[in-house]
Design an enzyme around this catalytic site. Structure first.
Site, short mmCIF file in Angstrom:
data_model
loop_
_atom_site.label_atom_id
_atom_site.label_comp_id
_atom_site.label_asym_id
_atom_site.label_seq_id
_atom_site.Cartn_x
_atom_site.Cartn_y
_atom_site.Cartn_z
N SER A 128 7.35 0.00 5.60
CA SER A 128 6.35 -0.06 4.32
C SER A 128 5.28 -0.80 4.78
O SER A 128 5.11 -1.51 5.92
CB SER A 128 6.99 -1.24 3.29
N ASP A 156 5.34 3.13 0.90
CA ASP A 156 6.51 2.94 1.22
C ASP A 156 7.00 4.35 1.68
O ASP A 156 6.79 5.18 1.00
CB ASP A 156 7.61 2.27 0.12
N GLY A 157 7.65 4.20 2.90
CA GLY A 157 8.11 5.49 3.49
C GLY A 157 9.46 5.35 4.00
O GLY A 157 10.07 4.33 4.01
N THR A 158 9.95 6.44 4.79
CA THR A 158 11.15 6.51 5.46
C THR A 158 11.24 5.31 6.27
O THR A 158 12.36 4.68 6.51
CB THR A 158 11.44 8.04 6.04
N TYR A 159 10.24 5.20 7.05
CA TYR A 159 10.75 4.33 8.17
C TYR A 159 9.85 2.77 8.27
O TYR A 159 10.32 2.03 8.70
CB TYR A 159 9.72 4.84 9.47
N LYS A 200 2.67 -3.47 8.80
CA LYS A 200 3.59 -2.54 8.64
C LYS A 200 5.06 -3.25 9.01
O LYS A 200 5.19 -3.74 10.10
CB LYS A 200 3.63 -1.35 9.83
N LEU A 242 0.85 -1.32 -0.11
CA LEU A 242 0.01 0.00 0.08
C LEU A 242 0.92 1.31 0.05
O LEU A 242 0.48 2.27 -0.43
CB LEU A 242 -0.97 0.16 1.18
N ASP A 293 -0.76 14.20 17.09
CA ASP A 293 -0.83 14.39 15.55
C ASP A 293 -2.33 13.74 15.40
O ASP A 293 -2.57 13.23 14.27
CB ASP A 293 0.28 13.41 14.89
#
Length: 385
Positions: A17, A12-15, A33, A10, A125
């Site tokens: 997937s 993919d990010g810095t920290y 995650k 779904l 947040d």
């Protein structure tokens, strides 16, 4: 991880997937995650804020962490599946929500938030992307990567939360803020639910304060002396603005709704009601049945399972959707603000990325899954902020 079959990636990010998966045993859909950083001990895993907070939070309006798995030094979080997030729900609307629907959404957000605060955490947040939905009938708070314990000692980092929902004390770089910042964010979200437009769409931190002043009016020094001290410390002068009546900006809101939003959007955090107090406001005392639908009762939550198989291959990642970032950026561009008033577009002088969200969030995905979603969902969970 051999108990799950992956269906698609779904994001993919810095920290990490995020993958959509299915339990081989029950057929239940889940969101998985996979953290990119390696974890060499369970102590490292259990010290993550997401794990520490969610182990203690079981509520119908808080997303469920079902399982934590460490395999070959890779860490996986398995969450319940949720169809979409509140931002996506608003973006896809072609007409305004009825007030009864908004009331139920806000009620569920506040039920979850009051539970979180009662158990000693504040979220830091709160925003539409971190509120997961199964349609407007069921809403759950997600993404606890920035959560802090209320009893923990300041100073806290001021570089948190998405700018449009960021409380004034955080914008002015207070290091001793607490749970009232979450109440402010809910006030912003509630206004956005009525108009489908952000209330304070600042393009920088300074511009964000200008936007707030244009709606709420310039705060008087006698009404918030701490705010003036914070502003003075960063050499900031409040712009002189007269308030704009919320009834003018949100004509489809009832007088009870406007009264509630005004109180949640108080400049001085000490003057904002708590989440529990908000739930007692006349806005919710209308005889309407509020809360999750009957078909989604909160089940008894078993303890979060942890598994550490010896020699299993880590979950393989499927091809990611390369268009998700561009599509969402385009859709956010179409998400126009309530007002188009030319304002000073000064930079706050802060280093780091400064789009509509700052360094703690990254990409807005069209579909979001429990608090890990890598876009505006993977926050600095692994950082020690």
């Amino acid at each position: 991880m051999n108990r799950y079959t992956t269906l698609k990636q779904l994001g993919d990010g810095t920290y990490g997937s995020v993958l959509m998966g299915k339990s081989n045993e029950s057929g239940e859909l889940v969101a998985i995650k996979r953290m990119k950083r390696k974890f060499y001990s369970w102590e490292e895993c259990m010290n993550l804020r997401e794990v520490k907070s969610l182990k203690k939070l079981s509520h119908a309006n808080v997303v469920k962490l079902k399982e934590v798995i460490r395999e070959n030094d890779h860490l996986y979080f398995v969450f319940e599946y949720m169809k979409e997030n509140l931002y996506q729900l608003m973006k896809d609307r072609n007409k305004l929500f009825p007030e009864s629907v908004i009331r139920n959404i806000v009620y569920q957000i506040l039920q979850g938030l009051s539970f979180i605060h009662k158990h000693g955490f504040f979220h830091r947040d709160m925003k539409p992307e971190n509120l997961l939905c199964m349609g407007p009938e069921l809403v759950k708070i997600a993404d606890f990567g920035l959560a802090r314990e209320i009893r923990s000692r300041p100073p806290y980092t001021d570089y948190v939360s998405t700018r449009w929902y960021r409380a004034p004390e955080v914008l002015l770089r207070s290091s001793s803020y607490s749970s009232p910042i979450d109440v402010w964010a809910v006030g912003c979200i509630m206004a956005e639910l009525y108009t489908l437009r952000p209330l304070f769409p600042g393009t920088s931190e300074v511009d964000e304060i200008f936007k707030i002043c244009q709606v709420l009016g310039t705060v008087k020094k006698t009404d918030w002396p701490e705010g003036y001290q914070l502003a003075s410390a960063m050499n900031f002068r409040f712009p002189q603005c007269v308030p704009t009546d919320l009834r003018t900006l949100i004509p489809n809101a009832s007088s009870e709704a406007v009264a509630l939003m005004k109180d949640m959007l108080q400049w001085d955090p000490k003057k904002r009601p708590t989440a529990v107090q908000v739930l007692r406001y006349p806005y919710f005392q209308v005889g309407q049945v509020l809360g999750p639908p009957a078909q989604h009762p909160e089940q008894h939550k078993p303890p979060v399972r942890t598994a550490q198989p010896a020699d299993l291959r880590p979950l393989s990642l499927c091809r990611s959707d390369q268009q998700s970032k561009a599509d969402q950026a385009q859709s956010r561009t179409r998400h126009q603000p309530l007002q188009q008033i030319p304002l000073p577009q000064q930079s706050s002088g802060r280093n780091g990325p400064d789009p509509d969200t700052d360094s703690v969030t990254f990409v807005k995905l069209p579909i979001v899954f429990p608090f890990i979603l890598l876009g505006n969902f993977v926050t600095a969970a692994v950082q020690g902020k």
